[in-house]
Design a protein around this motif. Sequence first.
Motif, PDB file in Angstrom:
ATOM      1  N   LYS A 111      64.253  31.493  64.055  1.00 43.85           N
ATOM      2  CA  LYS A 111      63.998  30.431  65.027  1.00 43.85           C
ATOM      3  C   LYS A 111      62.562  29.969  64.808  1.00 43.85           C
ATOM      4  O   LYS A 111      61.882  30.476  63.913  1.00 43.85           O
ATOM      5  CB  LYS A 111      64.205  30.955  66.450  1.00 43.85           C
ATOM      6  CG  LYS A 111      63.253  32.069  66.847  1.00 43.85           C
ATOM      7  CD  LYS A 111      63.511  32.512  68.270  1.00 43.85           C
ATOM      8  CE  LYS A 111      62.427  33.450  68.754  1.00 43.85           C
ATOM      9  NZ  LYS A 111      62.558  33.742  70.167  1.00 43.85           N
ATOM     10  N   ALA A 112      62.098  29.022  65.596  1.00 39.15           N
ATOM     11  CA  ALA A 112      60.700  28.606  65.490  1.00 39.15           C
ATOM     12  C   ALA A 112      59.822  29.784  65.910  1.00 39.15           C
ATOM     13  O   ALA A 112      60.064  30.400  66.952  1.00 39.15           O
ATOM     14  CB  ALA A 112      60.432  27.398  66.371  1.00 39.15           C
ATOM     15  N   VAL A 113      58.846  30.134  65.073  1.00 39.18           N
ATOM     16  CA  VAL A 113      58.019  31.311  65.341  1.00 39.18           C
ATOM     17  C   VAL A 113      56.543  30.966  65.237  1.00 39.18           C
ATOM     18  O   VAL A 113      56.152  30.008  64.580  1.00 39.18           O
ATOM     19  CB  VAL A 113      58.352  32.464  64.361  1.00 39.18           C
ATOM     20  CG1 VAL A 113      59.771  32.934  64.547  1.00 39.18           C
ATOM     21  CG2 VAL A 113      58.108  32.067  62.934  1.00 39.18           C
ATOM     22  N   LYS A 114      55.740  31.812  65.891  1.00 36.33           N
ATOM     23  CA  LYS A 114      54.283  31.705  65.790  1.00 36.33           C
ATOM     24  C   LYS A 114      53.807  32.708  64.749  1.00 36.33           C
ATOM     25  O   LYS A 114      54.099  33.892  64.839  1.00 36.33           O
ATOM     26  CB  LYS A 114      53.634  32.011  67.134  1.00 36.33           C
ATOM     27  CG  LYS A 114      53.921  30.980  68.189  1.00 36.33           C
ATOM     28  CD  LYS A 114      53.282  31.352  69.508  1.00 36.33           C
ATOM     29  CE  LYS A 114      53.626  30.297  70.539  1.00 36.33           C
ATOM     30  NZ  LYS A 114      53.094  30.658  71.860  1.00 36.33           N
ATOM     31  N   MET A 115      53.083  32.200  63.761  1.00 37.00           N
ATOM     32  CA  MET A 115      52.442  33.072  62.783  1.00 37.00           C
ATOM     33  C   MET A 115      51.074  33.418  63.368  1.00 37.00           C
ATOM     34  O   MET A 115      50.327  32.526  63.761  1.00 37.00           O
ATOM     35  CB  MET A 115      52.282  32.344  61.447  1.00 37.00           C
ATOM     36  CG  MET A 115      51.619  33.183  60.379  1.00 37.00           C
ATOM     37  SD  MET A 115      51.292  32.255  58.854  1.00 37.00           S
ATOM     38  CE  MET A 115      52.932  32.046  58.233  1.00 37.00           C
ATOM     39  N   ARG A 116      50.765  34.704  63.434  1.00 37.15           N
ATOM     40  CA  ARG A 116      49.528  35.143  64.079  1.00 37.15           C
ATOM     41  C   ARG A 116      48.555  35.752  63.081  1.00 37.15           C
ATOM     42  O   ARG A 116      48.930  36.116  61.976  1.00 37.15           O
ATOM     43  CB  ARG A 116      49.856  36.135  65.182  1.00 37.15           C
ATOM     44  CG  ARG A 116      50.699  35.487  66.277  1.00 37.15           C
ATOM     45  CD  ARG A 116      50.702  36.275  67.538  1.00 37.15           C
ATOM     46  NE  ARG A 116      51.395  35.587  68.599  1.00 37.15           N
ATOM     47  CZ  ARG A 116      50.811  34.810  69.501  1.00 37.15           C
ATOM     48  NH1 ARG A 116      49.516  34.614  69.464  1.00 37.15           N
ATOM     49  NH2 ARG A 116      51.523  34.234  70.447  1.00 37.15           N
ATOM     50  N   ALA A 117      47.308  35.901  63.522  1.00 42.77           N
ATOM     51  CA  ALA A 117      46.245  36.411  62.661  1.00 42.77           C
ATOM     52  C   ALA A 117      46.228  37.928  62.586  1.00 42.77           C
ATOM     53  O   ALA A 117      45.353  38.511  61.960  1.00 42.77           O
ATOM     54  CB  ALA A 117      44.893  35.906  63.153  1.00 42.77           C
ATOM     55  N   THR A 143      57.910  46.249  62.963  1.00 46.54           N
ATOM     56  CA  THR A 143      57.895  45.307  64.078  1.00 46.54           C
ATOM     57  C   THR A 143      57.199  44.003  63.699  1.00 46.54           C
ATOM     58  O   THR A 143      57.522  42.957  64.252  1.00 46.54           O
ATOM     59  CB  THR A 143      57.195  45.912  65.304  1.00 46.54           C
ATOM     60  OG1 THR A 143      55.916  46.417  64.911  1.00 46.54           O
ATOM     61  CG2 THR A 143      58.035  47.012  65.924  1.00 46.54           C
ATOM     62  N   TRP A 144      56.254  44.052  62.779  1.00 48.94           N
ATOM     63  CA  TRP A 144      55.518  42.859  62.338  1.00 48.94           C
ATOM     64  C   TRP A 144      55.456  42.855  60.820  1.00 48.94           C
ATOM     65  O   TRP A 144      55.295  43.910  60.201  1.00 48.94           O
ATOM     66  CB  TRP A 144      54.091  42.860  62.898  1.00 48.94           C
ATOM     67  CG  TRP A 144      54.065  42.614  64.366  1.00 48.94           C
ATOM     68  CD1 TRP A 144      54.226  43.534  65.356  1.00 48.94           C
ATOM     69  CD2 TRP A 144      53.895  41.360  65.018  1.00 48.94           C
ATOM     70  NE1 TRP A 144      54.167  42.930  66.573  1.00 48.94           N
ATOM     71  CE2 TRP A 144      53.950  41.596  66.400  1.00 48.94           C
ATOM     72  CE3 TRP A 144      53.686  40.054  64.562  1.00 48.94           C
ATOM     73  CZ2 TRP A 144      53.814  40.573  67.335  1.00 48.94           C
ATOM     74  CZ3 TRP A 144      53.544  39.034  65.499  1.00 48.94           C
ATOM     75  CH2 TRP A 144      53.612  39.300  66.861  1.00 48.94           C
ATOM     76  N   CYS A 145      55.564  41.647  60.248  1.00 51.42           N
ATOM     77  CA  CYS A 145      55.499  41.512  58.793  1.00 51.42           C
ATOM     78  C   CYS A 145      54.427  40.506  58.412  1.00 51.42           C
ATOM     79  O   CYS A 145      54.257  39.476  59.074  1.00 51.42           O
ATOM     80  CB  CYS A 145      56.847  41.067  58.233  1.00 51.42           C
ATOM     81  SG  CYS A 145      58.143  42.283  58.476  1.00 51.42           S
ATOM     82  N   ASP A 146      53.732  40.800  57.322  1.00 54.00           N
ATOM     83  CA  ASP A 146      52.719  39.920  56.751  1.00 54.00           C
ATOM     84  C   ASP A 146      53.440  38.944  55.828  1.00 54.00           C
ATOM     85  O   ASP A 146      54.071  39.356  54.854  1.00 54.00           O
ATOM     86  CB  ASP A 146      51.701  40.766  55.982  1.00 54.00           C
ATOM     87  CG  ASP A 146      50.584  39.954  55.367  1.00 54.00           C
ATOM     88  OD1 ASP A 146      50.429  38.763  55.704  1.00 54.00           O
ATOM     89  OD2 ASP A 146      49.860  40.521  54.518  1.00 54.00           O
ATOM     90  N   VAL A 147      53.373  37.645  56.155  1.00 52.55           N
ATOM     91  CA  VAL A 147      54.146  36.653  55.407  1.00 52.55           C
ATOM     92  C   VAL A 147      53.271  35.476  54.992  1.00 52.55           C
ATOM     93  O   VAL A 147      52.207  35.235  55.551  1.00 52.55           O
ATOM     94  CB  VAL A 147      55.348  36.121  56.228  1.00 52.55           C
ATOM     95  CG1 VAL A 147      56.263  37.258  56.647  1.00 52.55           C
ATOM     96  CG2 VAL A 147      54.899  35.327  57.430  1.00 52.55           C
ATOM     97  N   TRP A 181      50.955  36.992  60.314  1.00 49.64           N
ATOM     98  CA  TRP A 181      51.900  38.002  60.762  1.00 49.64           C
ATOM     99  C   TRP A 181      52.942  37.378  61.671  1.00 49.64           C
ATOM    100  O   TRP A 181      52.624  36.595  62.559  1.00 49.64           O
ATOM    101  CB  TRP A 181      51.154  39.107  61.491  1.00 49.64           C
ATOM    102  CG  TRP A 181      50.260  39.874  60.574  1.00 49.64           C
ATOM    103  CD1 TRP A 181      49.000  39.519  60.161  1.00 49.64           C
ATOM    104  CD2 TRP A 181      50.566  41.089  59.917  1.00 49.64           C
ATOM    105  NE1 TRP A 181      48.512  40.460  59.290  1.00 49.64           N
ATOM    106  CE2 TRP A 181      49.452  41.442  59.128  1.00 49.64           C
ATOM    107  CE3 TRP A 181      51.667  41.932  59.924  1.00 49.64           C
ATOM    108  CZ2 TRP A 181      49.423  42.591  58.351  1.00 49.64           C
ATOM    109  CZ3 TRP A 181      51.633  43.079  59.163  1.00 49.64           C
ATOM    110  CH2 TRP A 181      50.513  43.405  58.379  1.00 49.64           C
ATOM    111  N   VAL A 182      54.215  37.749  61.442  1.00 46.54           N
ATOM    112  CA  VAL A 182      55.327  37.245  62.240  1.00 46.54           C
ATOM    113  C   VAL A 182      56.095  38.444  62.779  1.00 46.54           C
ATOM    114  O   VAL A 182      56.296  39.435  62.063  1.00 46.54           O
ATOM    115  CB  VAL A 182      56.261  36.338  61.402  1.00 46.54           C
ATOM    116  CG1 VAL A 182      57.505  35.943  62.174  1.00 46.54           C
ATOM    117  CG2 VAL A 182      55.518  35.102  60.933  1.00 46.54           C
ATOM    118  N   TYR A 183      56.511  38.349  64.040  1.00 45.43           N
ATOM    119  CA  TYR A 183      57.317  39.406  64.651  1.00 45.43           C
ATOM    120  C   TYR A 183      58.617  39.551  63.862  1.00 45.43           C
ATOM    121  O   TYR A 183      59.317  38.574  63.612  1.00 45.43           O
ATOM    122  CB  TYR A 183      57.587  39.073  66.110  1.00 45.43           C
ATOM    123  CG  TYR A 183      58.454  40.087  66.806  1.00 45.43           C
ATOM    124  CD1 TYR A 183      58.008  41.387  67.011  1.00 45.43           C
ATOM    125  CD2 TYR A 183      59.719  39.739  67.261  1.00 45.43           C
ATOM    126  CE1 TYR A 183      58.813  42.318  67.640  1.00 45.43           C
ATOM    127  CE2 TYR A 183      60.522  40.669  67.906  1.00 45.43           C
ATOM    128  CZ  TYR A 183      60.061  41.954  68.092  1.00 45.43           C
ATOM    129  OH  TYR A 183      60.865  42.870  68.714  1.00 45.43           O
TER     130      TYR A 183
END
Length: 192
Positions: free
Chosen positions: A30-36, A64-68, A76-78
């Motif tokens: 789905k639409a996701v927030k990529m975080r720092a 739980t979190w992946c570096d993408v 990082w995305v959940y």
Amino acid sequence: MAQAWFIRVFLLLAMAIPYAAFGQTAFTAKAVKMRAGPSPDFPVVSMVRPSVSVQVAGCVDDWTWCDVTAGLDRGWVYAGNLVYPYQGRRVTILANGPVIGLPIITFSIGPYWDSYYRGRPWYGRRSYWIGRPPPPHWIGRPPRPRPPAVIQPPRPRPPAVIQPPRPRPPAPRPPAPRPPRPGRPVVTPRAG
């Protein structure tokens, strides 16, 4: 001098390992927030639309979190919002990380932010983020293998039983002619 050389070699190797792991393509569910960083507390790097392919460098040890990498952005995305092609289906990384075999990586704010976020507006608050206590998933614990979470296809319905048509009720009978009453003349309709 030798210590500076060792630090440079270590940083180069640390950056080369994630690049060697690239080639693991996943998709946003789905639409996701990529975080720092690997937590919803970190600043948002960008928004990624649904069904976009992302390159997975690795995930934290509990998946739980992946570096993408998506386009030119890295973050990082959940993992519950990432699906990975596995045995002809797309399965979530969060539920299937151990089975899929994605690399496990660690996160260190200093080198990561220095490599990818120097021009970002929140980079100036780097010391604030470095001083924060780590989220619970950063504490090392052995991964638990889980069976793949695959949604079973619906069971086929049994064929419909065709009922024979019900017999129609008999057509109403026309009323029987009444015999004429005595004392009245019989009137017959005229033709034409």
